[in-house]
Design a protein around this motif. Structure first.
Motif, mmCIF file in Angstrom:
data_model
loop_
_atom_site.group_PDB
_atom_site.id
_atom_site.type_symbol
_atom_site.label_atom_id
_atom_site.label_comp_id
_atom_site.label_asym_id
_atom_site.label_seq_id
_atom_site.Cartn_x
_atom_site.Cartn_y
_atom_site.Cartn_z
ATOM 1 N N ILE A 131 7.365 -17.368 -13.911
ATOM 2 C CA ILE A 131 7.433 -15.928 -13.665
ATOM 3 C C ILE A 131 6.034 -15.326 -13.568
ATOM 4 N N GLN A 132 5.138 -15.746 -14.449
ATOM 5 C CA GLN A 132 3.778 -15.225 -14.410
ATOM 6 C C GLN A 132 3.047 -15.658 -13.142
ATOM 7 N N ARG A 133 3.368 -16.855 -12.651
ATOM 8 C CA ARG A 133 2.700 -17.368 -11.459
ATOM 9 C C ARG A 133 3.251 -16.753 -10.180
ATOM 10 N N LEU A 134 4.592 -16.668 -10.057
ATOM 11 C CA LEU A 134 5.205 -16.256 -8.796
ATOM 12 C C LEU A 134 5.530 -14.772 -8.723
ATOM 13 N N GLY A 135 5.618 -14.092 -9.872
ATOM 14 C CA GLY A 135 5.934 -12.668 -9.841
ATOM 15 C C GLY A 135 5.029 -11.863 -8.926
ATOM 16 N N PRO A 136 3.690 -11.991 -9.065
ATOM 17 C CA PRO A 136 2.795 -11.244 -8.162
ATOM 18 C C PRO A 136 2.924 -11.657 -6.704
ATOM 19 N N LEU A 137 3.338 -12.906 -6.441
ATOM 20 C CA LEU A 137 3.424 -13.383 -5.061
ATOM 21 C C LEU A 137 4.669 -12.869 -4.356
ATOM 22 N N LEU A 138 5.672 -12.424 -5.116
ATOM 23 C CA LEU A 138 6.873 -11.845 -4.518
ATOM 24 C C LEU A 138 6.692 -10.362 -4.217
ATOM 25 N N ALA A 139 5.566 -9.800 -4.625
ATOM 26 C CA ALA A 139 5.358 -8.363 -4.482
ATOM 27 C C ALA A 139 5.470 -7.935 -3.023
ATOM 28 N N ARG A 140 5.864 -6.676 -2.847
ATOM 29 C CA ARG A 140 6.101 -6.128 -1.516
ATOM 30 C C ARG A 140 4.859 -6.222 -0.655
ATOM 31 N N GLU A 141 5.073 -6.679 0.578
ATOM 32 C CA GLU A 141 3.968 -6.708 1.519
ATOM 33 C C GLU A 141 3.596 -5.275 1.900
ATOM 34 N N PRO A 142 2.306 -4.970 2.053
ATOM 35 C CA PRO A 142 1.926 -3.612 2.463
ATOM 36 C C PRO A 142 2.569 -3.237 3.797
ATOM 37 N N VAL B 237 8.064 6.015 -2.323
ATOM 38 C CA VAL B 237 8.118 6.685 -1.023
ATOM 39 C C VAL B 237 9.021 5.865 -0.110
ATOM 40 N N VAL B 238 9.996 6.544 0.525
ATOM 41 C CA VAL B 238 11.019 5.885 1.339
ATOM 42 C C VAL B 238 11.054 6.541 2.715
ATOM 43 N N ASP B 239 11.278 5.744 3.753
ATOM 44 C CA ASP B 239 11.485 6.281 5.092
ATOM 45 C C ASP B 239 12.896 6.847 5.189
ATOM 46 N N ALA B 240 13.017 8.081 5.654
ATOM 47 C CA ALA B 240 14.317 8.753 5.675
ATOM 48 C C ALA B 240 15.303 8.098 6.638
ATOM 49 N N ASP B 241 14.821 7.516 7.733
ATOM 50 C CA ASP B 241 15.708 6.935 8.732
ATOM 51 C C ASP B 241 16.111 5.509 8.385
ATOM 52 N N THR B 242 15.152 4.677 8.026
ATOM 53 C CA THR B 242 15.427 3.254 7.808
ATOM 54 C C THR B 242 15.773 2.924 6.367
ATOM 55 N N ARG B 243 15.480 3.799 5.418
ATOM 56 C CA ARG B 243 15.647 3.566 3.977
ATOM 57 C C ARG B 243 14.733 2.469 3.455
ATOM 58 N N LEU B 244 13.706 2.102 4.210
ATOM 59 C CA LEU B 244 12.745 1.112 3.748
ATOM 60 C C LEU B 244 11.795 1.749 2.739
ATOM 61 N N VAL B 245 11.388 0.972 1.751
ATOM 62 C CA VAL B 245 10.396 1.443 0.783
ATOM 63 C C VAL B 245 9.015 1.341 1.428
ATOM 64 N N ILE B 246 8.376 2.477 1.621
ATOM 65 C CA ILE B 246 7.048 2.509 2.221
ATOM 66 C C ILE B 246 5.985 2.144 1.199
ATOM 67 N N ALA B 247 6.107 2.664 -0.002
ATOM 68 C CA ALA B 247 5.114 2.398 -1.036
ATOM 69 C C ALA B 247 5.725 2.692 -2.393
ATOM 70 N N ALA B 248 5.230 2.007 -3.401
ATOM 71 C CA ALA B 248 5.605 2.259 -4.791
ATOM 72 C C ALA B 248 4.329 2.231 -5.618
ATOM 73 N N ALA B 249 4.124 3.262 -6.405
ATOM 74 C CA ALA B 249 2.861 3.407 -7.127
ATOM 75 C C ALA B 249 2.879 2.617 -8.428
ATOM 76 N N ARG B 250 1.710 2.452 -8.984
ATOM 77 C CA ARG B 250 1.614 1.860 -10.320
ATOM 78 C C ARG B 250 2.234 2.805 -11.351
ATOM 79 N N PRO B 251 2.839 2.266 -12.394
ATOM 80 C CA PRO B 251 3.481 3.130 -13.393
ATOM 81 C C PRO B 251 2.473 3.948 -14.177
ATOM 82 N N VAL B 252 2.900 5.156 -14.526
ATOM 83 C CA VAL B 252 2.120 6.040 -15.398
ATOM 84 C C VAL B 252 3.020 6.450 -16.554
ATOM 85 N N PRO B 253 2.469 6.938 -17.668
ATOM 86 C CA PRO B 253 3.317 7.336 -18.796
ATOM 87 C C PRO B 253 4.420 8.299 -18.381
#
Length: 256
Positions: A83-94, A136-152
């Protein structure tokens, strides 16, 4: 120890929400990012496909390492390393900014995720620790455009948006937000003023705004079918990698 789960169609479609062809695309991305290599020591005992499935099962079910080990026929410590090795590699492509971005509509919303790591979270009134993640999501395609780092989780929504750094990515695009994003440079509902009711046209605008903005809530709800986003035990960047990986699999599922 015999493995129960393997990278077969029934388990892939159950635990990733992807068809085998889409899972193969995810597997190819992980392989290209170096997921098949070893940092040191002995080679992996499981093939890459089953290790990717292991991470997806972990994100989908939020089982502990000790529970996942017998399912894949390995020790709990081996599960942790995978999980520690592959988790970052599964991250969403920009997601590259499309040429017609100024003509599109994006929607932003924040979601609270319970976490165990008190270093990145804040206590709420029910004494649980939460973080806020802006999506952030595209209204037409429902694709995730971006997800920010968590904050408190106690941070005000407008401040969480400014801290996310996503506003630069959304320059020149019409972005919809709810009333909490007032003065953040996006389209928000009309507000009632003291002693002044909303005009008929403003009520209609708000109704249409709610109808379109609900799509981002549907996307976040679908992402939270991965139970790692309902009670995350990961520390440090673990939650950020989990959010990005879930967004990546969500986009793959919608791509075809």
């Amino acid at each position: 120890m015999a493995a129960v789960l393997r990278a077969e169609r029934v388990w892939v479609e159950t635990f990733t929400g992807l068809r085998m062809a889409q899972f193969s695309g995810l597997l190819r991305v992980v392989r290209e990012r170096g997921g098949n290599g070893t940092l040191r020591g002995r080679p992996w005992s499981l093939p890459l496909a089953e290790r990717v499935l292991m991470v997806a099962v972990y994100y989908r079910t939020n089982l502990t390492m000790r529970q996942l080990g017998p399912l894949f026929g390995v020790s709990s410590s081996r599960v942790c390393r995978v999980i520690q090795r592959l988790g970052p590699l599964l991250a969403r492509e920009p997601v590259s900014r499309p040429a017609d971005a100024p003509e599109r509509i994006w929607i932003v919303d924040g979601t609270l995720i319970p976490v165990r790591d008190r270093g990145v979270a804040a206590s709420s009134r029910n004494y649980r620790f939460f973080v806020n993640v802006q999506v952030v999501v595209d209204a037409d395609t429902r694709l995730v455009i971006a997800a920010a780092r968590p904050v408190p989780g106690t941070m005000a929504v407008a401040h969480a948006w400014c801290a996310s750094g996503l506003s630069e990515h959304c320059q020149g695009v019409t972005v919809l937000g709810d009333g909490a994003y007032l003065n953040c440079g996006m389209a928000v509902p009309h507000r009632k003023r003291p002693g002044r009711a909303l005009l008929k046209g403003e009520e209609d605008d708000n109704a249409e705004h709610r109808r379109v903005r609900a799509r981002v809530e549907h996307v976040i709800g679908r992402m939270k079918s991965y139970k790692i986003l309902r009670d995350c035990r990961q520390r440090g960047d673990g939650l950020h990698h989990a959010v990005q990986a879930v967004a990546h699999m969500h986009n793959l599922a919608l791509a075809s």
